[in-house]
Design an enzyme around this catalytic site. Structure first.
Site, PDB file in Angstrom:
ATOM      1  N   GLY A   1      34.837  22.047  37.145  1.00 45.84           N
ATOM      2  CA  GLY A   1      34.993  20.611  37.268  1.00 45.84           C
ATOM      3  C   GLY A   1      35.055  19.913  35.926  1.00 45.84           C
ATOM      4  O   GLY A   1      34.958  20.532  34.871  1.00 45.84           O
TER       5      GLY A   1
ATOM      6  N   LYS B   1      29.087  15.093  35.666  1.00 45.50           N
ATOM      7  CA  LYS B   1      29.875  16.284  36.004  1.00 45.50           C
ATOM      8  C   LYS B   1      30.350  16.152  37.450  1.00 45.50           C
ATOM      9  O   LYS B   1      29.548  15.952  38.366  1.00 45.50           O
ATOM     10  CB  LYS B   1      29.061  17.558  35.851  1.00 45.50           C
ATOM     11  CG  LYS B   1      29.859  18.830  36.185  1.00 45.50           C
ATOM     12  CD  LYS B   1      28.976  20.066  36.254  1.00 45.50           C
ATOM     13  CE  LYS B   1      28.554  20.536  34.915  1.00 45.50           C
ATOM     14  NZ  LYS B   1      27.834  21.850  34.974  1.00 45.50           N
TER      15      LYS B   1
ATOM     16  N   ASP C   1      23.944  32.034  30.426  1.00 46.77           N
ATOM     17  CA  ASP C   1      25.228  31.563  29.897  1.00 46.77           C
ATOM     18  C   ASP C   1      25.030  30.775  28.604  1.00 46.77           C
ATOM     19  O   ASP C   1      25.599  29.691  28.429  1.00 46.77           O
ATOM     20  CB  ASP C   1      25.959  30.713  30.936  1.00 46.77           C
ATOM     21  CG  ASP C   1      27.468  30.625  30.662  1.00 46.77           C
ATOM     22  OD1 ASP C   1      27.995  31.486  29.912  1.00 46.77           O
ATOM     23  OD2 ASP C   1      28.117  29.707  31.180  1.00 46.77           O
TER      24      ASP C   1
END
Length: 363
Positions: A67, A84, A178
């Site tokens: 997104g 977001k 991540d």
């Protein structure tokens, strides 16, 4: 939502076509702070749409695999936020939304991006604190500015502090999974704030690892994860080490257009260390304007953290002690040993809608 209830279900109508709707239901565990005003707040869709001028293109800050992110201003408080907006076509994005709200809402640390609120009324939306200087990625690799050495060293220390909190200082151990330059944001004073907890997992402190589907970003994934998909504190430390080397060297972890011996940042720095030319990998854009002792420390810590064998990597606490010059530099071998497990030479990479892997390519 009732007080003192950790688990509730919510259903979200996801519009796939103009006149057609599908129902997606999933369970998310939230703490009591969602009911007593202590944590992130629930926004209406209209509040966040108005804040971003109805998600206007000129408010867009960036776009990823799940997104786009928009700059907004909350009308009731004049607070700047980054919103977001999860892509309508991304089922993986829906899972990331659930993970993000569940995990980051429990966290409080100066070096973590603060979640302001959330919305699943018409779309899946997350509102974060707006950070003036954007991502570390923009500055290191896209020429937004030349980060001076003092700021670079401070960024590494701030990131390490965030990771220590996630791994050791909370009620649960949080595996981020991540850590990369694109997920490290910089505030007005260039303090580092780690964000994007869409792939994060909670584990018990006594366990410290979790076997799961392979996830993360190429170039930052620890080698043992390729074989077993086992996320751990050690795999987070590996990713931290890669970012540390990127900050010192001013280049990405993987540069396909470079000469063969320089494509992999980790391999290139190890070779420089073996040839006793470690400072030769320092970012040329700095024009040697750095503290040589700190540069040497940063490179040593980076190599220590990216050791191919998890048991040979430091804990993040040990890395911090060296970065603060409270402990000696690690005794690294001149040639990094080959790990005693096989790493597949090829595997499938998908940048959206992964069914068996959750891997993204560095941007």
């Amino acid at each position: 939502m009732k007080q003192n209830k950790d688990l509730f279900k919510f259903f979200f109508w996801w519009k796939r076509k103009e006149n057609e709707q599908d129902v997606l239901g999933f369970d998310v565990s939230f703490g009591d702070e969602f009911g007593n005003g202590m944590g992130p707040r629930k926004f209406s869709y209209n509040e966040l749409a108005k804040a971003t001028n109805n998600f206007a293109d000129d408010e867009k800050l960036g776009e990823g695999g799940f997104g786009a992110v928009y700059k907004g201003v909350l009308r009731d408080s004049s607070t700047n936020v980054a919103v977001k907006r999860i892509s309508r076509s991304s089922k993986q994005g829906i899972k990331e939304y659930a993970s993000e709200v569940k995990i980051i809402s429990r966290l409080r640390h100066k070096n973590l991006v603060k979640l302001i609120g959330w919305c699943h009324e018409k779309e899946l939306l997350l509102a974060y604190e707006f950070l003036l200087h954007g991502s570390l990625d923009f500055h290191l690799f896209k020429g937004r500015s030349l980060l001076p050495w003092e700021i670079r060293y401070k960024i590494v220390q701030g990131l390490a502090s965030a990771l220590l909190y996630l791994h050791e200082e909370g009620d649960f151990c949080v595996l981020h999974r991540d850590i990369k330059a694109n997920n490290i944001m910089l505030d007005s004073a260039f303090n580092a704030k780690l964000g994007d907890f869409g792939l994060a997992r909670l584990v018990d402190h006594g366990k410290g690892s979790q076997t799961t589907l392979l996830a993360g970003t190429m170039g930052y994934i620890a080698p043992e994860c390729h074989r077993k998909g086992k996320a751990s504190k050690e795999s987070d430390v590996y990713s931290f080490g890669v970012v540390t080397l990127e900050i010192a060297c001013g280049r990405r972890s993987i540069e396909p257009t470079f000469d063969e011996q320089e494509v992999s940042l980790v391999d290139w720095v190890w070779e420089a260390y073996r040839n006793e030319m470690l400072l030769g990998v320092a970012d040329k854009k700095l024009s040697a304007d750095f503290n040589a002792k700190e540069m040497e420390c940063l490179l040593h810590v980076g190599l220590w953290c990216v050791h191919p064998s998890p048991s040979m990597r430091p804990s993040i606490r040990q890395a911090i002690q060296v970065l603060n010059f409270e402990a000696m530099l690690p005794n690294l071998k001149c040639k990094v040993p080959i790990p005693n497990y096989d790493i597949p030479s090829t595997f499938v990479i998908k940048t959206s809608e992964p069914s068996s892997l959750s891997i993204t390519l560095p941007r």
